[in-house]
Design an enzyme around this catalytic site. Structure first.
Site, short mmCIF file in Angstrom:
data_model
loop_
_atom_site.label_atom_id
_atom_site.label_comp_id
_atom_site.label_asym_id
_atom_site.label_seq_id
_atom_site.Cartn_x
_atom_site.Cartn_y
_atom_site.Cartn_z
N MET A 15 11.61 30.72 5.12
CA MET A 15 10.85 31.04 6.34
C MET A 15 9.33 30.94 6.09
SD MET A 15 11.04 34.36 8.82
CE MET A 15 10.46 35.58 7.67
N GLY A 17 7.67 29.52 3.34
CA GLY A 17 7.27 28.21 2.83
C GLY A 17 7.22 27.17 3.94
N SER A 108 5.20 41.57 -1.42
CA SER A 108 5.83 42.27 -0.30
C SER A 108 5.26 43.67 -0.22
CB SER A 108 7.33 42.33 -0.55
OG SER A 108 7.91 43.31 0.30
N SER A 109 5.26 44.24 0.99
CA SER A 109 4.73 45.59 1.15
C SER A 109 5.59 46.64 0.44
CB SER A 109 4.60 45.94 2.64
OG SER A 109 5.85 45.86 3.27
N CYS A 110 6.81 46.27 0.02
CA CYS A 110 7.66 47.25 -0.66
C CYS A 110 7.22 47.51 -2.09
CB CYS A 110 9.13 46.85 -0.61
SG CYS A 110 9.47 45.42 -1.62
N TYR A 137 13.79 44.64 -6.45
CA TYR A 137 12.97 43.59 -5.85
C TYR A 137 11.49 43.95 -5.98
CZ TYR A 137 11.04 40.61 -2.11
OH TYR A 137 10.31 39.70 -1.39
N LYS A 141 8.42 41.96 -7.84
CA LYS A 141 7.19 41.53 -7.16
C LYS A 141 5.94 42.14 -7.80
CE LYS A 141 8.58 38.64 -4.06
NZ LYS A 141 8.09 37.25 -4.12
N LEU A 167 8.12 40.28 7.71
CA LEU A 167 7.88 39.01 8.40
C LEU A 167 9.08 38.61 9.25
CD1 LEU A 167 6.40 37.08 5.34
CD2 LEU A 167 5.11 38.05 7.25
N HIS A 180 17.00 40.77 7.50
CA HIS A 180 16.11 41.88 7.84
C HIS A 180 16.44 42.36 9.25
CE1 HIS A 180 13.69 40.05 4.56
NE2 HIS A 180 13.46 41.31 4.29
O1 GFB Z 1 14.30 44.98 7.71
P1 GFB Z 1 15.10 45.88 6.87
O2 GFB Z 1 16.43 45.39 6.45
O3 GFB Z 1 14.32 46.24 5.54
O4 GFB Z 1 15.33 47.27 7.65
P2 GFB Z 1 13.21 47.29 5.05
C1 GFB Z 1 14.31 47.96 8.29
C2 GFB Z 1 14.87 49.16 9.02
O5 GFB Z 1 15.66 48.70 10.13
C3 GFB Z 1 15.76 50.08 8.20
C4 GFB Z 1 16.89 49.38 10.16
O6 GFB Z 1 15.50 51.42 8.56
C5 GFB Z 1 17.16 49.68 8.68
O7 GFB Z 1 18.14 50.70 8.54
N1 GFB Z 1 17.92 48.56 10.83
C6 GFB Z 1 18.48 48.85 12.03
C7 GFB Z 1 18.47 47.42 10.38
N2 GFB Z 1 19.42 47.95 12.35
C8 GFB Z 1 19.43 47.04 11.35
C9 GFB Z 1 20.21 45.87 11.12
O8 GFB Z 1 21.09 45.49 11.89
N3 GFB Z 1 19.93 45.17 9.99
C10 GFB Z 1 18.94 45.55 9.11
N4 GFB Z 1 18.72 44.79 8.02
N5 GFB Z 1 18.24 46.69 9.28
C11 GFB Z 1 13.02 45.48 3.23
C12 GFB Z 1 13.13 45.51 1.73
O9 GFB Z 1 13.02 46.80 3.58
O10 GFB Z 1 11.81 44.93 3.69
C13 GFB Z 1 12.70 44.27 1.11
O11 GFB Z 1 14.44 45.87 1.37
C14 GFB Z 1 11.44 43.70 1.71
O12 GFB Z 1 12.52 44.51 -0.25
C15 GFB Z 1 11.46 43.70 3.21
O13 GFB Z 1 10.32 44.41 1.24
C16 GFB Z 1 10.16 43.25 3.82
O14 GFB Z 1 11.95 47.13 5.83
O15 GFB Z 1 13.76 48.66 4.97
#
Ligand code: GFB
Length: 315
Positions: A15, A17, A108-110, A137, A141, A167, A180
């Protein structure tokens, strides 16, 4: 950057790149080098060294990484740590050996501590414990940031670090177990609308807050940083400076998609970090800020999703 300079974009099919390729194209850069994963496995040190010695790019955008959402980060911990460490170390070392003086590494912000004061300044790096769901992860980073800093210090290179917030945009991953939150919600809302469901499921409590940046804005910030040759090192947060709760995000997605159901929260899924809003003053003072409003970006992302969906059905 000279318009004829040789620029290697690592991870050009991802995404970020692919957004950098679009931005370089509109910026008039014509000498861009890419390799697919089949052509060059970035976890293989000798292959990366061979490629770098043969190509000797002037600039590198380091956007190759194993990425994923909260669930993928939590489950595939070894892969996230191992693959990201290998790719970063191989590229940074081979770049230095081949005389590449300028690179932009994407983090990454994490990487910042879980319970940071908000908004998060670049200085907060390594001041506290990390969020558990993405610790491997984040450690990888952080190592990438430290590789750039250390090569700059010891060898005089000018490697920069850009730290994007969450992103989204074209070429995102819509696989629900790996994606995400934003692509997941777009897909779930769309499918619920098509099926005529009354509800759609959102993970966690809906209370965590996240900041979302449209990927073309991110690519613009990356090129901006590389073009400012007087910036020789450092960490730069890239975000919008505004965040929303996951509930608010889910409501906006429903609105854009045109689904009028009820949100059901699945509390068996983790919330992750309560909040991670970036302080974006450092980049703003240099003259850059994000342009795409969240709702507009979600509309663009939904159009891309519909396009990919119709192509997949036509196959
Ligand atoms: O985007 P996300 O997977 O990653 O989840 P993080 C963000 C929030 O959205 C969490 C909620 O509180 C999830 O529980 N959420 C709600 C969901 N519904 C959903 C869904 O259907 N799918 C997903 N995936 N989440 C990541 C890091 O953290 O952010 C990485 O794990 C990286 O390392 C990335 O830094 C940018 O924002 O929590």
């Amino acid at each position: 950057m000279n318009k004829n300079a040789k620029i290697y974009v690592a991870g050009h099919r991802g995404m970020v790149g692919s957004a950098i390729l679009r931005r370089l194209d509109t910026g008039g850069y014509s000498n861009v080098v890419t390799r697919t994963r089949t052509e060059l496995d970035l976890t293989q040190q000798a292959k990366v060294a061979e490629f770098m010695a043969a190509e000797r790019p002037d600039y590198i955008f380091m956007a190759a990484a194993k990425v994923g959402g909260i669930h993928a980060n939590d489950v595939y911990r070894a892969e996230f740590l191992y693959q990201n460490l290998m790719v970063e170390a191989n590229i940074t070392h081979a770049a230095w050996q081949a005389g590449v003086n300028r690179m932009l590494f994407l983090g990454s912000s994490c990487i910042y501590p879980r319970d940071c004061p908000q908004p998060i300044s670049e200085e907060y790096l390594l001041t506290g414990p990390l969020e558990q769901t993405n610790e491997p992860y984040a450690i990888a980073k952080i190592a990438g940031v430290k590789l750039c800093e250390s090569y700059n210090r010891q060898y005089g290179t000018k490697y920069l670090n850009a730290m994007p917030t969450n992103l989204y945009g074209p070429n995102d991953n819509y696989d629900l177990s790996k994606s995400h939150v934003l692509p997941a919600l777009i897909r779930k809302a769309h499918e619920a609308k098509i099926r005529g469901d009354a509800t759609y499921e959102v993970w966690g409590s809906g209370k965590p807050m996240r900041e979302f940046l449209y990927v073309d804005d991110m690519a613009d910030a990356c090129v901006f940083l590389m073009e400012h040759e007087e910036i020789e090192e450092g960490l730069f947060n890239v975000g919008t400076g505004q965040d929303v709760t996951i509930r608010e995000l889910a409501e906006t997605v429903m609105d854009v998609v045109g689904f009028n159901g009820k949100i059901v929260f699945d509390s068996s899924k983790p919330d992750g970090t309560p909040r991670k809003l970036l302080n974006v003053e450092r980049l703003r003072k240099l003259g850059w800020q994000a342009r795409t409003k969240l709702r507009d970006g979600i509309k663009l992302a939904y159009s891309d999703f519909l396009l990919k969906n119709s192509e997949a059905q036509a196959d």
